[in-house]
Scaffold this motif. Structure first.
Motif, mmCIF file in Angstrom:
data_model
loop_
_atom_site.group_PDB
_atom_site.id
_atom_site.type_symbol
_atom_site.label_atom_id
_atom_site.label_comp_id
_atom_site.label_asym_id
_atom_site.label_seq_id
_atom_site.Cartn_x
_atom_site.Cartn_y
_atom_site.Cartn_z
ATOM 1 N N MET A 277 25.082 59.398 51.175
ATOM 2 C CA MET A 277 24.090 60.019 50.512
ATOM 3 C C MET A 277 24.522 61.550 50.051
ATOM 4 O O MET A 277 25.085 62.217 50.733
ATOM 5 N N MET A 278 24.045 61.873 48.870
ATOM 6 C CA MET A 278 24.373 63.178 48.399
ATOM 7 C C MET A 278 23.016 64.123 47.653
ATOM 8 O O MET A 278 22.466 63.436 46.911
ATOM 9 N N ARG A 279 22.919 65.008 48.137
ATOM 10 C CA ARG A 279 21.590 66.043 47.727
ATOM 11 C C ARG A 279 22.251 66.887 46.873
ATOM 12 O O ARG A 279 23.182 67.756 47.130
ATOM 13 N N ILE A 280 21.403 66.937 45.627
ATOM 14 C CA ILE A 280 21.938 68.055 44.747
ATOM 15 C C ILE A 280 20.887 68.798 44.520
ATOM 16 O O ILE A 280 19.351 68.555 44.436
ATOM 17 N N ASP A 281 21.071 70.127 44.859
ATOM 18 C CA ASP A 281 19.944 71.351 44.790
ATOM 19 C C ASP A 281 19.838 71.860 43.519
ATOM 20 O O ASP A 281 20.584 72.246 42.878
ATOM 21 N N LEU A 282 18.455 71.641 42.879
ATOM 22 C CA LEU A 282 18.137 71.952 41.701
ATOM 23 C C LEU A 282 18.259 73.547 41.369
ATOM 24 O O LEU A 282 17.601 74.296 42.178
ATOM 25 N N PRO A 283 18.700 74.010 40.172
ATOM 26 C CA PRO A 283 18.498 75.372 39.973
ATOM 27 C C PRO A 283 17.166 75.956 40.042
ATOM 28 O O PRO A 283 16.720 76.938 40.319
ATOM 29 N N THR A 284 16.184 75.184 39.137
ATOM 30 C CA THR A 284 14.699 75.358 39.212
ATOM 31 C C THR A 284 14.057 74.039 39.495
ATOM 32 O O THR A 284 14.762 73.026 39.422
ATOM 33 N N PRO A 285 12.904 74.199 40.247
ATOM 34 C CA PRO A 285 12.030 73.160 40.355
ATOM 35 C C PRO A 285 12.170 72.203 39.142
ATOM 36 O O PRO A 285 11.478 72.468 38.023
ATOM 37 N N LEU A 286 11.944 70.820 39.454
ATOM 38 C CA LEU A 286 11.696 69.860 38.451
ATOM 39 C C LEU A 286 10.380 69.504 38.260
ATOM 40 O O LEU A 286 9.763 68.652 39.398
ATOM 41 N N LYS A 287 9.715 69.858 37.473
ATOM 42 C CA LYS A 287 8.040 69.690 37.301
ATOM 43 C C LYS A 287 7.741 68.072 36.708
ATOM 44 O O LYS A 287 8.635 67.481 36.330
ATOM 45 N N ALA A 288 6.612 68.003 37.188
ATOM 46 C CA ALA A 288 6.135 66.492 36.613
ATOM 47 C C ALA A 288 6.300 66.366 35.143
ATOM 48 O O ALA A 288 5.777 67.182 34.435
ATOM 49 N N GLY A 289 6.763 65.320 34.870
ATOM 50 C CA GLY A 289 6.994 65.206 33.465
ATOM 51 C C GLY A 289 8.233 65.482 32.606
ATOM 52 O O GLY A 289 8.527 65.252 31.425
ATOM 53 N N ASP A 290 9.001 66.529 33.435
ATOM 54 C CA ASP A 290 10.010 66.865 32.987
ATOM 55 C C ASP A 290 11.343 66.320 33.385
ATOM 56 O O ASP A 290 11.356 65.177 34.263
ATOM 57 N N SER A 291 12.608 66.574 32.764
ATOM 58 C CA SER A 291 13.974 65.620 33.104
ATOM 59 C C SER A 291 14.818 66.681 33.427
ATOM 60 O O SER A 291 14.949 67.979 33.037
ATOM 61 N N PHE A 292 16.065 66.072 34.065
ATOM 62 C CA PHE A 292 17.129 67.030 34.295
ATOM 63 C C PHE A 292 18.311 66.144 34.083
ATOM 64 O O PHE A 292 18.518 65.095 34.575
ATOM 65 N N THR A 293 19.321 66.719 33.616
ATOM 66 C CA THR A 293 20.609 66.178 33.129
ATOM 67 C C THR A 293 21.494 66.819 33.833
ATOM 68 O O THR A 293 21.954 68.062 34.015
ATOM 69 N N PHE A 294 22.322 66.017 34.644
ATOM 70 C CA PHE A 294 23.753 66.697 35.370
ATOM 71 C C PHE A 294 25.074 65.325 35.016
ATOM 72 O O PHE A 294 24.455 64.377 34.788
ATOM 73 N N GLY A 295 25.852 65.938 35.492
ATOM 74 C CA GLY A 295 27.317 65.172 35.318
ATOM 75 C C GLY A 295 28.106 65.288 36.245
ATOM 76 O O GLY A 295 27.906 66.035 37.380
ATOM 77 N N VAL A 296 28.696 63.990 36.869
ATOM 78 C CA VAL A 296 29.398 63.623 38.060
ATOM 79 C C VAL A 296 30.922 63.177 37.605
ATOM 80 O O VAL A 296 30.862 62.315 36.774
ATOM 81 N N GLU A 297 31.998 63.677 38.247
ATOM 82 C CA GLU A 297 33.207 63.065 38.128
ATOM 83 C C GLU A 297 33.852 62.614 39.311
ATOM 84 O O GLU A 297 33.533 63.061 40.497
ATOM 85 N N TRP A 298 34.308 61.272 39.486
ATOM 86 C CA TRP A 298 34.746 60.849 40.713
ATOM 87 C C TRP A 298 35.780 59.834 40.717
ATOM 88 O O TRP A 298 36.404 59.494 39.331
ATOM 89 N N SER A 299 36.547 59.498 41.439
ATOM 90 C CA SER A 299 37.752 58.302 41.592
ATOM 91 C C SER A 299 37.540 57.635 43.082
ATOM 92 O O SER A 299 37.274 58.659 43.946
#
Length: 776
Positions: free
Chosen positions: A159-181
């Motif tokens: 499991m991986m926890r991503i700590d958000l820079p600001t709280p994600l309010k109800a109805g909002d969205s958050f976009t992030f990217g991940v790179e892996w191999s």
């Protein structure tokens, strides 16, 4: 004053020996309502089992680019995830699943698994013990926001926890990217597992089945918050619905199959393949081969250095999986379902033919039709079966086994096993890919329900299909297991000892018993379909299933859920005692004659027989002075008073009472013992002296007042010669020796084995097809 019609007990026909002592408490909790054992209904989930008026669920959309390194058996990828918070809650962090870390060097799975050493160990046994020295977990893991700024993360095993820079309010969205191999594991080696590759030494090629291959959003729900339980291997997945755009770069000579619809067929298929694909989309009676065995075999001989990117889109799916190999044969056909065409397809290497070419895609098409008829119309555009020497399911694609011998022959067991696993894995599109339960917590909610659906589809495929799970009597060996190896169906997936019987077979059997015996097909089918329709593309819990089945049928099933899903007691009902009573409708003369016969029998014992020979003369016989009134008195003489009393009684009867007196009915009083503890309906077959028979069904509610022992009288016009409890083996009774009156001889286990051949579908010795070919 109401007249009472006299009955006389003519004979007690049989009594079985005493059984194991029951609890002194005859009226326990088996019929109490589940009540607080279930979650309290609320605005999100109603007491009827339907989604509430404020039901919500999260969404996660993915854009993924991935490249397969066929030379080094590894992949590298990047993804953009848009997470939409539809909940009423404000979120300060997100949880992401990293299942591939279950195969990493620091995995808890091998640490938590028991192991032992034997004096004789295979290489695979030894390799399994040193799994911790291997590392197939994520090698590179970079997480950034939409602007490219690094995000703080904490990786805890899978499991991986991503700590958000600001709280994600109800109805909002958050976009992030991940790179892996990560390096791809050999799924047929000592690590095994669901995803990985298979290496074919004969032509030096690989077949990849890529699943759990990218970081996936965990579920945040109204009933559980974040589902962030670690992935240890048994408990599968809790996933979020969303839309996917996936670009898969592979060697140019590879064939790729994946979740969703191919977007650039004209760029990745040859003109010939594209023409065949378009033909397949209009063909409904048989599969069209798009890449043939000869073409695939030719591609195996040389490896292309060029690359191609296959583009796929999938809407409203909870996951994405894909497969790639230059070895693939590909065939497809269209299926009309719900007013649209669904493409049924198969991908398989030459090693799987001729079995797969004949059956796989046809079985896919049949499964779509069968499951749709019992739930809802299959909503996705494709359904794919991949021959991969294992069995696992994902949206629109699944990996299955069933490979013939190298000469192309196969046993019936291999064929039926292949058909069964394809039905099962394709069927998982319905449960849990669409009816999206939490597999990590409740394996049975997808495996059990799907195994039940599989049983129905198997029987619709072939009336003689040797289904292993579903029929009630086939669960008996598990139900008879030692108590320390049993746990309720409602058990966390990782805590189950006998995983297959508990999570697959027992719930499938329970549902089949509900359908065939407890509820009946009409009520069950309507309620089950209602559950499936209510919760398609949503996240149901067990309470939602239990409540819907009752809500849509008006059948109180709390006793059933309590016994079958929350308990471990087996079904073992015994015929304890049978007595026959007949109406005392004899005339005074007939009654006296019967009484005299009974008295003579009572006093006719062996000593009297010998005394007639050895005692020459008794005192009474020799001495008249010892005689009195009773010496000559006959108590069985019919008196005038007897005759007069009888006439008055008969004259006082109404026509209906007189008819009853003259009916010569048989009253069979039967006592049943609940030895096992699990209450079930009582089903009896009465066999009559004239060769006919009939079945009486007594509802389970007969046990409400006394859960240990009940007695019931059955009125029969005909003479009964045999009584059989549960004659069609509907209830999973674990001891059938106590199900007969009169008691019936049962062959011992050894004799039963000697008397029976192998079960249909079992593979014993060389397969008949091979033998026939060798004799030609």
């Amino acid at each position: 004053m109401r007249k009472l019609l006299a009955l006389t007990a003519l004979a007690i026909l049989g009594i079985f020996p005493a059984f194991a002592q029951q609890s002194e408490q005859n009226h326990a909790e088996r019929f109490e309502q589940l009540g607080t054992m279930l979650r309290t209904p609320n605005v999100y989930r109603t007491a009827s089992g339907a989604p509430g008026h404020m039901y919500w669920q999260q969404q996660a959309n993915y854009v993924i680019n991935v490249e397969l390194d066929d030379a080094n058996q590894s992949i590298k990828g990047s993804e953009k995830v848009t997470y939409i918070n539809n909940s009423p809650d404000q979120l300060t962090y997100l949880w992401v699943q990293l299942e591939e870390n279950q195969r990493g060097a620091d995995s808890d799975t091998p640490k938590a698994a028991e192991s032992s050493f034997d004096s004789r160990m295979t290489l695979r046994n030894l390799e399994g013990l040193i799994w911790a020295n291997e590392d197939f977990g994520y090698k590179v893991l970079e997480v950034k926001d939409a602007k490219g700024n690094p995000l703080p993360v904490t990786v805890n095993k899978t499991m991986m926890r991503i700590d958000l820079p600001t709280p994600l309010k109800a109805g909002d969205s958050f976009t992030f990217g991940v790179e892996w191999s990560f390096n791809i594991a050999n799924r047929v080696g000592y690590i095994s597992g669901r995803p990985g590759y298979e290496y074919f030494e004969g032509d030096d090629n690989y077949l990849y089945t890529m699943a759990e291959w990218f970081p996936r959003m965990a579920v945040y729900s109204d009933f559980d918050g974040w589902q962030n339980k670690q992935f240890l291997g048994s408990g599968e997945f809790a996933l979020v619905f969303g839309n996917y755009e996936v670009n898969i770069t592979v060697p140019a000579d590879h064939m790729v199959g994946a979740t969703g619809e191919l977007q650039n067929a004209s760029q990745v298929l040859s003109p010939t393949e594209l023409n065949r694909w378009n033909q397949a989309r209009k063909t409904y009676d048989a599969p069209v081969v798009i890449r043939t065995q000869d073409e695939a075999t030719e591609l195996e001989k040389s490896k292309s250095d060029a690359k191609k990117t296959w583009k796929f889109k999938a809407e409203n799916v909870r996951d994405f999986a894909w497969t790639s190999s230059r070895k693939f044969i590909w065939d497809a056909m269209a299926v009309k379902q719900g007013g649209k065409e669904v493409m049924a397809m198969s991908y398989y290497a030459k090693e799987a033919n001729p079995l797969w070419g004949q059956y796989s895609t046809r079985v896919v098409a049949h499964t779509i039709k069968s499951y749709s008829a019992h739930t809802f119309d299959y909503p996705y555009p494709t359904a794919i079966s991949v021959e991969a020497a294992n069995g696992m399911e994902y949206p629109m694609i699944c990996f299955n086994y069933g490979r013939p011998d190298s000469d192309g022959t196969y046993s019936e067991a291999v064929k039926n096993g292949m058909i069964g696993v394809i039905i099962h894995e394709v069927g998982h599109n319905f449960f849990p890919m669409i009816v999206n339960s939490d597999e990590r917590q409740w394996t049975w909610m997808d495996e059990g329900l799907n195994t039940f659906m599989q049983f129905m589809a198997e029987q619709e495929w072939d009336r003689n299909f040797p289904s292993r799970r579903g029929p009630a009597h086939k669960i008996v060996p598990y139900m008879k297991s030692a108590s320390n190896t049993l746990e309720p169906i409602m058990t966390n997936s990782e805590n189950i000892i006998q995983f297959g019987p508990n999570a697959y077979a027992k719930p499938a059997t329970a549902l089949n018993i509900l359908r065939e015996t407890v509820m009946g097909r009409e009520l069950f089918d309507y309620a089950f379909k209602e559950y499936a329709r209510r919760w398609m593309f949503k996240h149901p819990t067990p309470e939602d299933l239990f409540r819907t089945m009752e809500d849509a049928s008006a059948v109180d099933l709390d006793w059933f859920w309590r016994g079958w899903f929350y308990g471990t007691e087996p079904v073992d009902i015994a015929i304890e005692n049978v007595s026959l009573y007949k109406m005392n409708n004899q005339t005074p003369a007939e009654r006296m004659a019967a009484m005299k016969a009974e008295a003579d029998r009572e006093e006719d014992y062996v000593s009297k027989e010998f005394n007639r020979r050895d005692v020459k003369e008794t005192v009474i016989e020799a001495n008249p002075s010892t005689r009195d009134f009773y010496t000559a008195y006959n108590p069985f003489t019919v008196t005038p008073e007897d005759e007069e009393s009888y006439k008055k009684f008969m004259a006082s009867l109404s026509p209906k009472e007189k008819e009853l007196m003259e009916s010569d009915l048989n009253f069979y009083e039967i006592t049943f013992k609940n030895v096992g503890g699990l209450v079930m309906p009582i089903i009896l077959e009465f066999q009559y002296a004239d060769g006919t028979s009939e079945i009486d069904r007594i509802p389970v509610e007969i046990w409400r007042k006394n859960e240990s022992e009940v007695t019931k009288v059955f009125v029969k016009k005909k003479e009964v010669t045999q009584i059989i409890l549960d004659p069609k083996r509907e209830t999973a009774d674990i001891d059938e020796t106590s199900n007969y009156w009169p008691p019936q001889y049962q062959p011992s286990r050894f004799e039963l084995f000697k008397g029976n051949g192998a079960a249909r579908g079992a593979s014993t010795g060389s397969n008949p097809m091979k033998r026939a070919n060798n004799n030609q």
